[in-house]
Design a protein around this motif. Structure first.
Motif: not given
Length: 116
Positions: A5, A7-9, A13-14, A2, A17
């Motif tokens: 990257c 984007v805070p995960q 799942p996307a 990552r 989130r």
């Protein structure tokens, strides 16, 4: 990997989130301040700032983009009406994150995110 990257995960799942951030943004705009974990507050800040910037623009296209993101139609209309008087001279930084005590159950770092 990552690397780079940003984007805070949030451990989700996307789709979950995105739904979580939409709900948190809606409630922050509705109530003015909410208490959540520090990681979620930091992930929420750019989303809310984008919505407020759209509301400052005030065009029909910006209104439609905000309606596509925020769940409550009446809330979007109220936001577009009051944002010019509240944030008209401000160039950004519409939110403030304040740290609070850790959560009792799992010792997570908690924070209050509020509209300035």
């Amino acid at each position: 990997m990552r690397h780079r990257c940003r984007v805070p995960q949030l451990g989700l799942p996307a789709d979950q989130r995105k739904a979580l951030l939409r709900t948190l943004a809606t409630e922050l705009i509705r109530h003015g301040r909410i208490t959540t974990t520090q990681t979620r507050a930091k992930a929420l800040r750019p989303e809310v700032e984008k919505i407020i910037t759209l509301a400052k623009d005030g065009t029909l296209s910006a209104r439609r983009q905000a309606l596509g993101y925020i769940y409550d139609k009446d809330l979007v209309h109220a936001l577009f009406e009051q944002v010019a008087s509240r944030y008209g001279d401000r160039q950004g930084g519409y939110t403030r994150i304040s740290r609070t005590i850790r959560r009792r159950g799992d010792n997570a770092e908690m924070a209050i995110i509020e509209l300035v």
